[in-house]
Write a protein that holds these residues in place. Structure first.
Motif, PDB file in Angstrom:
ATOM      1  N   ARG A 185      49.709  32.610  17.098  1.00  0.00           N
ATOM      2  CA  ARG A 185      51.130  32.769  16.883  1.00  0.00           C
ATOM      3  C   ARG A 185      51.390  33.583  16.008  1.00  0.00           C
ATOM      4  O   ARG A 185      52.488  34.412  16.079  1.00  0.00           O
ATOM      5  CB  ARG A 185      51.704  31.122  16.512  1.00  0.00           C
ATOM      6  CG  ARG A 185      51.790  30.209  17.440  1.00  0.00           C
ATOM      7  CD  ARG A 185      51.901  29.014  17.116  1.00  0.00           C
ATOM      8  NE  ARG A 185      52.361  28.030  18.198  1.00  0.00           N
ATOM      9  CZ  ARG A 185      52.140  26.475  18.164  1.00  0.00           C
ATOM     10  NH1 ARG A 185      52.112  26.003  16.646  1.00  0.00           N
ATOM     11  NH2 ARG A 185      52.572  25.774  18.999  1.00  0.00           N
ATOM     12  N   LEU A 186      50.840  33.924  14.729  1.00  0.00           N
ATOM     13  CA  LEU A 186      51.217  34.669  13.546  1.00  0.00           C
ATOM     14  C   LEU A 186      50.964  36.082  14.299  1.00  0.00           C
ATOM     15  O   LEU A 186      51.806  37.042  13.844  1.00  0.00           O
ATOM     16  CB  LEU A 186      50.134  34.551  12.475  1.00  0.00           C
ATOM     17  CG  LEU A 186      50.767  33.238  11.544  1.00  0.00           C
ATOM     18  CD1 LEU A 186      49.659  33.013  10.396  1.00  0.00           C
ATOM     19  CD2 LEU A 186      51.979  33.235  11.030  1.00  0.00           C
ATOM     20  N   CYS A 187      50.047  36.342  14.917  1.00  0.00           N
ATOM     21  CA  CYS A 187      49.442  37.271  15.546  1.00  0.00           C
ATOM     22  C   CYS A 187      50.632  38.063  16.458  1.00  0.00           C
ATOM     23  O   CYS A 187      50.961  39.242  16.505  1.00  0.00           O
ATOM     24  CB  CYS A 187      48.055  37.555  16.135  1.00  0.00           C
ATOM     25  SG  CYS A 187      47.643  39.133  16.715  1.00  0.00           S
ATOM     26  N   LEU A 188      50.780  37.213  17.341  1.00  0.00           N
ATOM     27  CA  LEU A 188      51.935  37.550  18.370  1.00  0.00           C
ATOM     28  C   LEU A 188      53.275  37.823  17.714  1.00  0.00           C
ATOM     29  O   LEU A 188      53.946  38.713  18.370  1.00  0.00           O
ATOM     30  CB  LEU A 188      52.134  36.318  19.526  1.00  0.00           C
ATOM     31  CG  LEU A 188      50.838  36.209  20.350  1.00  0.00           C
ATOM     32  CD1 LEU A 188      50.754  34.888  21.162  1.00  0.00           C
ATOM     33  CD2 LEU A 188      50.442  37.506  21.290  1.00  0.00           C
ATOM     34  N   ALA A 189      53.512  36.989  16.946  1.00  0.00           N
ATOM     35  CA  ALA A 189      54.802  37.252  16.398  1.00  0.00           C
ATOM     36  C   ALA A 189      54.791  38.830  15.442  1.00  0.00           C
ATOM     37  O   ALA A 189      55.749  39.345  15.629  1.00  0.00           O
ATOM     38  CB  ALA A 189      55.420  36.221  15.197  1.00  0.00           C
ATOM     39  N   HIS A 190      53.830  39.077  14.977  1.00  0.00           N
ATOM     40  CA  HIS A 190      53.506  40.317  14.454  1.00  0.00           C
ATOM     41  C   HIS A 190      53.629  41.524  15.238  1.00  0.00           C
ATOM     42  O   HIS A 190      54.498  42.366  15.168  1.00  0.00           O
ATOM     43  CB  HIS A 190      52.414  40.365  13.587  1.00  0.00           C
ATOM     44  CG  HIS A 190      52.110  41.655  12.581  1.00  0.00           C
ATOM     45  ND1 HIS A 190      53.014  41.694  11.347  1.00  0.00           N
ATOM     46  CD2 HIS A 190      51.644  42.825  12.865  1.00  0.00           C
ATOM     47  CE1 HIS A 190      52.647  42.984  11.231  1.00  0.00           C
ATOM     48  NE2 HIS A 190      51.886  43.574  11.546  1.00  0.00           N
ATOM     49  N   ILE A 191      52.996  41.229  16.471  1.00  0.00           N
ATOM     50  CA  ILE A 191      53.014  42.227  17.322  1.00  0.00           C
ATOM     51  C   ILE A 191      54.468  42.255  17.967  1.00  0.00           C
ATOM     52  O   ILE A 191      54.876  43.432  18.253  1.00  0.00           O
ATOM     53  CB  ILE A 191      52.162  41.827  18.675  1.00  0.00           C
ATOM     54  CG1 ILE A 191      50.821  41.934  18.115  1.00  0.00           C
ATOM     55  CG2 ILE A 191      52.413  42.587  19.783  1.00  0.00           C
ATOM     56  CD1 ILE A 191      49.567  41.428  18.988  1.00  0.00           C
ATOM     57  N   ASP A 192      55.172  41.157  18.224  1.00  0.00           N
ATOM     58  CA  ASP A 192      56.518  41.205  18.812  1.00  0.00           C
ATOM     59  C   ASP A 192      57.519  42.059  17.625  1.00  0.00           C
ATOM     60  O   ASP A 192      58.249  42.881  18.216  1.00  0.00           O
ATOM     61  CB  ASP A 192      56.930  39.737  18.972  1.00  0.00           C
ATOM     62  CG  ASP A 192      56.409  39.228  20.130  1.00  0.00           C
ATOM     63  OD1 ASP A 192      55.964  39.876  21.020  1.00  0.00           O
ATOM     64  OD2 ASP A 192      56.652  37.889  20.134  1.00  0.00           O
ATOM     65  N   ARG A 193      57.257  41.980  16.504  1.00  0.00           N
ATOM     66  CA  ARG A 193      58.081  42.447  15.403  1.00  0.00           C
ATOM     67  C   ARG A 193      57.659  43.774  15.467  1.00  0.00           C
ATOM     68  O   ARG A 193      58.526  45.061  15.326  1.00  0.00           O
ATOM     69  CB  ARG A 193      57.681  41.956  13.856  1.00  0.00           C
ATOM     70  CG  ARG A 193      58.409  40.676  13.794  1.00  0.00           C
ATOM     71  CD  ARG A 193      58.568  40.147  12.310  1.00  0.00           C
ATOM     72  NE  ARG A 193      57.149  40.277  11.714  1.00  0.00           N
ATOM     73  CZ  ARG A 193      56.257  39.306  11.633  1.00  0.00           C
ATOM     74  NH1 ARG A 193      56.683  38.059  12.263  1.00  0.00           N
ATOM     75  NH2 ARG A 193      54.997  39.249  11.157  1.00  0.00           N
ATOM     76  N   ALA A 194      56.606  44.234  15.657  1.00  0.00           N
ATOM     77  CA  ALA A 194      56.021  45.749  15.840  1.00  0.00           C
ATOM     78  C   ALA A 194      56.443  46.434  16.995  1.00  0.00           C
ATOM     79  O   ALA A 194      56.992  47.471  16.975  1.00  0.00           O
ATOM     80  CB  ALA A 194      54.403  45.769  15.783  1.00  0.00           C
ATOM     81  N   ILE A 195      56.813  45.675  18.095  1.00  0.00           N
ATOM     82  CA  ILE A 195      57.191  46.491  19.294  1.00  0.00           C
ATOM     83  C   ILE A 195      58.700  46.252  19.261  1.00  0.00           C
ATOM     84  O   ILE A 195      59.282  47.594  19.461  1.00  0.00           O
ATOM     85  CB  ILE A 195      56.902  45.359  20.312  1.00  0.00           C
ATOM     86  CG1 ILE A 195      55.572  45.304  20.880  1.00  0.00           C
ATOM     87  CG2 ILE A 195      57.869  45.951  21.814  1.00  0.00           C
ATOM     88  CD1 ILE A 195      55.068  44.270  21.942  1.00  0.00           C
ATOM     89  N   ASP A 196      59.441  45.530  18.552  1.00  0.00           N
ATOM     90  CA  ASP A 196      60.899  45.670  18.311  1.00  0.00           C
ATOM     91  C   ASP A 196      60.979  46.895  17.458  1.00  0.00           C
ATOM     92  O   ASP A 196      61.937  47.725  17.325  1.00  0.00           O
ATOM     93  CB  ASP A 196      61.371  44.225  17.722  1.00  0.00           C
ATOM     94  CG  ASP A 196      62.933  44.765  17.311  1.00  0.00           C
ATOM     95  OD1 ASP A 196      63.508  44.656  18.339  1.00  0.00           O
ATOM     96  OD2 ASP A 196      63.452  44.542  16.004  1.00  0.00           O
ATOM     97  N   ALA A 197      60.396  46.950  16.163  1.00  0.00           N
ATOM     98  CA  ALA A 197      60.480  48.062  15.426  1.00  0.00           C
ATOM     99  C   ALA A 197      60.173  49.246  15.948  1.00  0.00           C
ATOM    100  O   ALA A 197      61.154  50.245  15.652  1.00  0.00           O
ATOM    101  CB  ALA A 197      59.658  47.805  14.111  1.00  0.00           C
TER     102      ALA A 197
END
Length: 288
Positions: A69-81
């Motif tokens: 969950r933490l990994c996917l949330a970080h990846i989602d933030r990275a994609i958004d950024a």
């Protein structure tokens, strides 16, 4: 291991039912079960207990779920950024500007800031020659100067033409007039910028005086226009300043329009032809 394996596992772990998880993921149940098996084989330990009646997480599965969950949330933030950076919505913009343009650029920067609040604006007051060198060196993205620059490597665009106004000491007799003419300033002690610190501004003041039939009596040269206005406030002379400087409410200074002076002080934006900054592209669109 691929991202889809992690997303598949998280969905199964949340539903604890392969059928419902497959429905959420819009895939068939057998391929989903196969993907989870492949993930467990790659990890080397089980993530789920499976029986005909239910699906449960192993202890390893519980820990892996939280980390996924933490990994996917970080990846989602990275994609958004990354997407926002691609649109010029975040990042950094380094802008050089000449001192005489200080108040002229404020409305442009305010408009841009409202539209792109997440971009870091870094402002650098510099002479025109230093700005051009900084552009070539890649230290700034944009130069704001008082004249168009002719160079095969740079693009220049005039965005504003300002008129000069008179800056007078508060107790000067000419403050009794609401508007002045250049001839009214003949014989006054002028405070101007040193030509070494801004030839465009310096030469424009001299030329205005010459066109009005007199040579200005320059009693003081100062390095920056803000310093010039400070000396005017102390009664050391008069000055011609860009119209935008009337927004600077200096104690002891009165500004008066000059009726016979047309807008002549240009402000130009300059940037490299090969500049790839999307932040700069959006800034240029914003101020058109």
């Amino acid at each position: 291991m691929e991202l889809r394996h992690l997303r598949y596992f998280v969905t199964v772990a949340e539903e604890l039912h392969f059928g419902r998880a497959a429905s959420r993921l819009n895939i068939a149940q057998p391929p989903l079960s196969q993907q989870i098996r492949q993930l467990e084989d790659e990890l080397g330990f089980p993530l789920l207990f499976r029986t005909k009646q239910r699906v449960e997480l192993t202890e390893a599965g519980k820990v892996f779920l939280e980390e996924c969950r933490l990994c996917l949330a970080h990846i989602d933030r990275a994609i958004d950024a990354a997407g926002r950076a691609n649109k010029g919505e975040i990042g950094r913009l380094d802008i050089g500007f000449v001192g005489s343009a200080t108040y002229s650029i404020v409305p442009f920067l305010q408009r841009y800031r409202l539209q792109y609040p997440s971009v870091s604006l870094m402002l650098h007051q510099m002479k025109t020659t230093n700005q051009i060198q900084a552009l070539h060196d890649g230290r700034i993205h944009l130069a704001i100067v008082r004249t168009p620059i002719q160079s095969p490597f740079l693009t220049s665009k005039i965005i504003l033409k300002e008129r000069f106004i008179a800056a007078l000491p508060q107790k000067h007799p000419l403050t009794r007039k609401r508007k002045l003419h250049m001839q009214d300033l003949a014989g006054e002690h002028f405070i101007i910028s040193s030509r070494n610190n801004g030839s465009i501004y310096h030469d424009a003041v001299i030329q205005l005086c010459y066109k009005s039939g007199y040579r200005p009596n320059v009693s003081l040269e100062a390095p920056e226009i803000l310093t010039i206005v400070a000396f005017v406030s102390e009664g050391m002379g008069v000055a011609l300043v860009p119209d935008s400087f009337r927004n600077q409410k200096n104690k002891g200074v009165i500004y008066r329009d000059l009726e016979d002076v047309e807008p002549c002080l240009e402000m130009s934006l300059v940037w490299r032809n090969d500049e790839k900054s999307q932040v700069l592209n959006e800034f240029l669109k914003c101020i058109k």
